[in-house]
Design a protein around this motif. Structure first.
Motif, short mmCIF file in Angstrom:
data_model
loop_
_atom_site.label_atom_id
_atom_site.label_comp_id
_atom_site.label_asym_id
_atom_site.label_seq_id
_atom_site.Cartn_x
_atom_site.Cartn_y
_atom_site.Cartn_z
N LEU A 51 0.83 -1.20 0.00
CA LEU A 51 0.00 0.00 0.00
C LEU A 51 0.87 1.26 0.00
O LEU A 51 1.82 1.36 0.78
CB LEU A 51 -0.91 0.02 1.24
CG LEU A 51 -1.84 -1.19 1.38
CD1 LEU A 51 -2.48 -1.20 2.76
CD2 LEU A 51 -2.90 -1.16 0.31
N PRO A 52 0.55 2.24 -0.85
CA PRO A 52 1.33 3.47 -0.86
C PRO A 52 1.02 4.35 0.35
O PRO A 52 -0.11 4.36 0.85
CB PRO A 52 0.87 4.15 -2.16
CG PRO A 52 -0.49 3.62 -2.42
CD PRO A 52 -0.51 2.23 -1.85
N ILE A 53 2.04 5.09 0.81
CA ILE A 53 1.90 6.02 1.93
C ILE A 53 2.35 7.40 1.44
O ILE A 53 3.43 7.54 0.88
CB ILE A 53 2.74 5.58 3.14
CG1 ILE A 53 2.28 4.21 3.64
CG2 ILE A 53 2.66 6.61 4.26
CD1 ILE A 53 3.13 3.64 4.77
N TYR A 54 1.50 8.41 1.69
CA TYR A 54 1.74 9.76 1.20
C TYR A 54 1.92 10.74 2.37
O TYR A 54 1.53 10.44 3.50
CB TYR A 54 0.57 10.22 0.33
CG TYR A 54 0.44 9.43 -0.94
CD1 TYR A 54 1.09 9.84 -2.10
CD2 TYR A 54 -0.33 8.27 -0.99
CE1 TYR A 54 0.97 9.11 -3.28
CE2 TYR A 54 -0.46 7.54 -2.16
CZ TYR A 54 0.19 7.96 -3.30
OH TYR A 54 0.08 7.24 -4.46
N ASP A 55 2.45 11.93 2.06
CA ASP A 55 2.62 12.96 3.08
C ASP A 55 1.36 13.82 3.24
O ASP A 55 1.33 14.74 4.04
CB ASP A 55 3.84 13.84 2.79
CG ASP A 55 3.77 14.57 1.46
OD1 ASP A 55 2.75 14.44 0.73
OD2 ASP A 55 4.75 15.26 1.13
N GLY A 56 0.33 13.53 2.50
CA GLY A 56 -0.96 14.22 2.59
C GLY A 56 -2.00 13.40 1.86
O GLY A 56 -1.70 12.32 1.37
#
Length: 165
Positions: A51-56
């Motif tokens: 799963l991708p993790i973003y800063d927003g």
């Protein structure tokens, strides 16, 4: 066999605090069933996740890491899930560093950070599952880690300096 033991001086520790956003991109797009027991309540089901993790969570959000690992329905209760995952950082600052996270229950608020590599060597802490924003799960990472001096290593014969990096 070569080994070295040194007495410890006061250990330097750093604290990390991240608030990030895990993206759940729809049913099964980033989860794959490895084992399906076909039993009542999915007992024995094993999933692999990436799963991708973003800063927003807006359109300007940057990919900073990926949550990769296994989740299994290890109990016969509704929320009897057990997870063992790595958060693998891809951003420029922490590229290649990892945090190892373990926990129980998909809907539990806290999972343990039980280790790390790269910048986050020997990490110990907690990952909190916070609010949902559509398909984004807000997570908070809090941990202490011990930075370690990088040492050269060899592949092959001990003392072979040609293969050191």
């Amino acid at each position: 066999m070569a080994f070295q033991i040194k007495p410890l001086r006061p250990v330097e520790q750093n604290e990390l605090f991240f608030r990030l956003y895990l993206k759940r991109e729809g049913c099964d797009s980033n989860d794959k069933t490895i084992v399906n027991s076909n039993e009542h309540m999915e007992f024995g089901l094993v999933l692999a996740s990436d799963l991708p993790i973003y800063d927003g969570f807006g359109p300007e959000a940057n990919l900073v890491a990926r949550l990769q690992g296994l989740q299994s329905q290890a109990g016969k209760l509704t929320d009897g899930w057990q997870a063992s995952v790595n958060i693998v950082f891809e951003d420029e600052r922490f590229n290649g560093s990892t945090l190892h996270v373990m926990g129980t229950g998909l809907h539990k608020r806290e999972w343990a950070i039980v280790g790390g590599t790269g910048e986050f060597t020997l990490a110990q802490g907690i990952m909190y599952n916070l609010l949902m924003y559509g398909e984004f799960q807000e997570i908070e990472l809090r941990a202490l880690y011990t930075p370690m001096k990088k040492v050269p290593w060899t592949l092959g014969v001990p003392g072979d300096t040609a293969s050191q990096t």
